[in-house]
Design an enzyme around this catalytic site. Structure first.
Site, PDB file in Angstrom:
ATOM      1  N   HIS A  19       0.827  -1.211   0.000  1.00  0.00           N
ATOM      2  CA  HIS A  19       0.000   0.000   0.000  1.00  0.00           C
ATOM      3  C   HIS A  19       0.863   1.264   0.000  1.00  0.00           C
ATOM      4  O   HIS A  19       0.369   2.346  -0.298  1.00  0.00           O
ATOM      5  CB  HIS A  19      -0.896  -0.023   1.244  1.00  0.00           C
ATOM      6  CG  HIS A  19      -2.285   0.504   1.049  1.00  0.00           C
ATOM      7  ND1 HIS A  19      -2.939   0.540  -0.169  1.00  0.00           N
ATOM      8  CD2 HIS A  19      -3.169   1.014   1.948  1.00  0.00           C
ATOM      9  CE1 HIS A  19      -4.145   1.047   0.004  1.00  0.00           C
ATOM     10  NE2 HIS A  19      -4.311   1.353   1.276  1.00  0.00           N
ATOM     11  N   PHE A  64      -2.497   9.425   6.731  1.00  0.00           N
ATOM     12  CA  PHE A  64      -2.941   8.059   6.494  1.00  0.00           C
ATOM     13  C   PHE A  64      -3.735   8.019   5.190  1.00  0.00           C
ATOM     14  O   PHE A  64      -4.296   9.012   4.733  1.00  0.00           O
ATOM     15  CB  PHE A  64      -3.721   7.453   7.671  1.00  0.00           C
ATOM     16  CG  PHE A  64      -2.815   7.083   8.817  1.00  0.00           C
ATOM     17  CD1 PHE A  64      -2.188   5.850   8.850  1.00  0.00           C
ATOM     18  CD2 PHE A  64      -2.568   7.992   9.830  1.00  0.00           C
ATOM     19  CE1 PHE A  64      -1.333   5.520   9.892  1.00  0.00           C
ATOM     20  CE2 PHE A  64      -1.711   7.673  10.878  1.00  0.00           C
ATOM     21  CZ  PHE A  64      -1.089   6.435  10.903  1.00  0.00           C
ATOM     22  N   ASN A  66      -6.574   6.955   3.947  1.00  0.00           N
ATOM     23  CA  ASN A  66      -7.975   7.316   3.732  1.00  0.00           C
ATOM     24  C   ASN A  66      -8.242   8.812   3.738  1.00  0.00           C
ATOM     25  O   ASN A  66      -9.334   9.241   3.373  1.00  0.00           O
ATOM     26  CB  ASN A  66      -8.865   6.629   4.773  1.00  0.00           C
ATOM     27  CG  ASN A  66      -8.841   5.125   4.636  1.00  0.00           C
ATOM     28  OD1 ASN A  66      -8.239   4.574   3.719  1.00  0.00           O
ATOM     29  ND2 ASN A  66      -9.490   4.445   5.547  1.00  0.00           N
ATOM     30  N   ASN A 112      -9.256   3.804  -1.389  1.00  0.00           N
ATOM     31  CA  ASN A 112      -9.651   4.869  -0.462  1.00  0.00           C
ATOM     32  C   ASN A 112      -8.803   6.125  -0.576  1.00  0.00           C
ATOM     33  O   ASN A 112      -9.302   7.235  -0.374  1.00  0.00           O
ATOM     34  CB  ASN A 112      -9.637   4.345   0.976  1.00  0.00           C
ATOM     35  CG  ASN A 112     -10.757   3.366   1.230  1.00  0.00           C
ATOM     36  OD1 ASN A 112     -11.813   3.451   0.612  1.00  0.00           O
ATOM     37  ND2 ASN A 112     -10.531   2.422   2.118  1.00  0.00           N
TER      38      ASN A 112
END
Length: 189
Positions: A19, A64, A66, A112
Site C-alpha cells: 500500500h 494516512f 484514507n 480509499n
C-alpha cells in the site's frame, strides 16, 4: 509547477507495505533527481526539485491513506494549481505486480486514497497506477495490500522503482505514453 503525490501510510511499520508503493516511488524520484531535503508541510512531507525543466513538488501525505486528499488539496490550493497539475502514484490491485499504467480522470475503483483525493480536488488528475496484483479472493485483499513485499519480490520492486525514477522526465514533460513504454522496455531487459 507540478505536484506529484505518493500515497501510503506514515510510519516505519508501514514502510514496506504494498500500500506504500506510492511513497516508495516518491523517495526514489527524489533521490535520483537530487531533490531538496524533506520538509514537513501540507499535513505531510514535501521535497522540491526539478525534473528536466519542470519544477516538481513531491508530497507524501502524513494523514494516512484514507485522508490523503486533504494534504494534496491543501498543497494544490497553496500553489494555486489545478487538478491537471497533480499526479498521484498509488498501488493498484487490478494490475499485475510491477506493471505501470497511467490514467487521467475517472473514479476511485475502490481505492480509499484515490477516493479521498477525488473528494478534495475532483477527478481530473493524472494517476500512476502501480500494480501489486490481486491475491485471488476478496477475503485476502486487506492482508495482501497491508502486507510487506516478499523477499522474492525485492529485486523486481527495486528494478520497477528505478525505472519510474529514470523515466520520470517523460511524466514531467506530459508524455505519458513514452513514460509507460520506456518503463516496459526497462523491465523487459
Amino acid at each position: 509547477m507540478q505536484i506529484w503525490a505518493g500515497l501510503g501510510n506514515p510510519g516505519p511499520k508501514y514502510a514496506l507495505h504494498r500500500h506504500n508503493v506510492g511513497f516508495m516511488a516518491c523517495d526514489v524520484i527524489a533521490e535520483m533527481h537530487g531533490f531538496e531535503p524533506v520538509q514537513k508541510k501540507f499535513q505531510g512531507w514535501v521535497q522540491e526539485g526539478r525534473i528536466g525543466s519542470e519544477k516538481v513538488l513531491l508530497l507524501k501525505p502524513g494523514t494516512f491513506m484514507n485522508e490523503s486528499g486533504r494534504a494534496i488539496g491543501e498543497a494544490m490550493r497553496f500553489y494555486k494549481l489545478e487538478p491537471q497539475d497533480v499526479t498521484v502514484f498509488y498501488d493498484e490491485l487490478d494490475l499485475e505486480p510491477f506493471k505501470i499504467k497511467v490514467k487521467r480522470g475517472g473514479g476511485a475503483a475502490g481505492h480509499n486514497g484515490i477516493r479521498s483525493t477525488i473528494r478534495h480536488i475532483g477527478e481530473d488528475f493524472r494517476r500512476i497506477r502501480i500494480g501489486i496484483g490481486h491475491p485471488g479472493h476478496k477475503d485476502r485483499v486487506t492482508g495482501h495490500v497491508l502486507g510487506n513485499y516478499a523477499k522474492a519480490e525485492q529485486d523486481d520492486l527495486v528494478q520497477m522503482l528505478g525505472a519510474i525514477g529514470a523515466e520520470a522526465e517523460w511524466l514531467a514533460k506530459g508524455d505519458d505514453a513514452r513514460f509507460m513504454s520506456d518503463i516496459a522496455l526497462r523491465l523487459q531487459a
